[in-house]
Design a protein around this motif. Structure first.
Motif, mmCIF file in Angstrom:
data_model
loop_
_atom_site.group_PDB
_atom_site.id
_atom_site.type_symbol
_atom_site.label_atom_id
_atom_site.label_comp_id
_atom_site.label_asym_id
_atom_site.label_seq_id
_atom_site.Cartn_x
_atom_site.Cartn_y
_atom_site.Cartn_z
ATOM 1 N N ALA A 1 2.243 -3.157 2.373
ATOM 2 C CA ALA A 1 1.409 -4.153 3.049
ATOM 3 C C ALA A 1 0.000 -3.587 3.161
ATOM 4 O O ALA A 1 -0.224 -2.605 3.871
ATOM 5 C CB ALA A 1 1.973 -4.485 4.425
ATOM 6 N N THR A 2 -0.933 -4.190 2.432
ATOM 7 C CA THR A 2 -2.331 -3.772 2.496
ATOM 8 C C THR A 2 -3.138 -4.922 3.086
ATOM 9 O O THR A 2 -2.588 -5.984 3.391
ATOM 10 C CB THR A 2 -2.885 -3.428 1.095
ATOM 11 O OG1 THR A 2 -2.987 -4.634 0.329
ATOM 12 C CG2 THR A 2 -2.004 -2.410 0.374
ATOM 13 N N ASP A 3 -4.431 -4.751 3.199
ATOM 14 C CA ASP A 3 -5.279 -5.837 3.685
ATOM 15 C C ASP A 3 -5.253 -7.030 2.738
ATOM 16 O O ASP A 3 -5.480 -8.157 3.154
ATOM 17 C CB ASP A 3 -6.724 -5.362 3.860
ATOM 18 C CG ASP A 3 -6.878 -4.396 5.021
ATOM 19 O OD1 ASP A 3 -5.981 -4.345 5.886
ATOM 20 O OD2 ASP A 3 -7.912 -3.701 5.054
ATOM 21 N N GLU A 4 -4.973 -6.793 1.467
ATOM 22 C CA GLU A 4 -5.034 -7.850 0.465
ATOM 23 C C GLU A 4 -3.688 -8.477 0.104
ATOM 24 O O GLU A 4 -3.621 -9.640 -0.250
ATOM 25 C CB GLU A 4 -5.662 -7.317 -0.835
ATOM 26 C CG GLU A 4 -7.111 -6.934 -0.712
ATOM 27 C CD GLU A 4 -7.281 -5.508 -0.170
ATOM 28 O OE1 GLU A 4 -6.393 -4.650 -0.404
ATOM 29 O OE2 GLU A 4 -8.281 -5.261 0.513
ATOM 30 N N HIS A 5 -2.603 -7.709 0.138
ATOM 31 C CA HIS A 5 -1.324 -8.234 -0.334
ATOM 32 C C HIS A 5 -0.138 -7.653 0.431
ATOM 33 O O HIS A 5 -0.271 -6.681 1.161
ATOM 34 C CB HIS A 5 -1.158 -7.963 -1.832
ATOM 35 C CG HIS A 5 -0.900 -6.519 -2.140
ATOM 36 N ND1 HIS A 5 -1.906 -5.619 -2.378
ATOM 37 C CD2 HIS A 5 0.251 -5.806 -2.214
ATOM 38 C CE1 HIS A 5 -1.397 -4.433 -2.605
ATOM 39 N NE2 HIS A 5 -0.087 -4.512 -2.511
ATOM 40 N N VAL A 6 1.030 -8.286 0.185
ATOM 41 C CA VAL A 6 2.304 -7.816 0.728
ATOM 42 C C VAL A 6 3.297 -7.795 -0.435
ATOM 43 O O VAL A 6 3.358 -8.740 -1.222
ATOM 44 C CB VAL A 6 2.828 -8.748 1.849
ATOM 45 C CG1 VAL A 6 4.215 -8.331 2.301
ATOM 46 C CG2 VAL A 6 1.866 -8.769 3.033
ATOM 47 N N ALA A 7 4.066 -6.726 -0.545
ATOM 48 C CA ALA A 7 5.106 -6.619 -1.560
ATOM 49 C C ALA A 7 6.441 -6.423 -0.869
ATOM 50 O O ALA A 7 6.525 -5.759 0.165
ATOM 51 C CB ALA A 7 4.820 -5.444 -2.489
#
Length: 75
Positions: free
Chosen positions: A38-44
């Protein structure tokens, strides 16, 4: 919709951190998965029969329309 359902639907991608369990409702069925990144840009997330990597905006839409559900317990 009742008030409790509205409160439930207010969950956003901000609640998803690595280790969080989700139910992913996709074309082939439903799959339990674990958030792996989980980053500021996406979730995996990944599960036995699914693998997803989405921008946070799309995760928010998926949460809003019930295609992705936060799992709070194993009951």
């Amino acid at each position: 919709m009742d008030a409790s359902h509205d409160a439930y639907r207010s969950v956003t991608s901000a609640a998803l951190e690595p280790g969080t369990t989700v139910l992913y409702r996709h074309r082939s069925g439903d799959s339990l998965a674990t958030v792996t990144e989980a980053t500021d840009e996406h979730v995996a997330f990944a599960g036995d029969d699914c693998d997803g990597h989405f921008p946070r905006e799309q995760i928010d839409r998926m949460l809003g329309d019930g295609r992705l559900v936060l799992v709070l317990g194993e009951d």
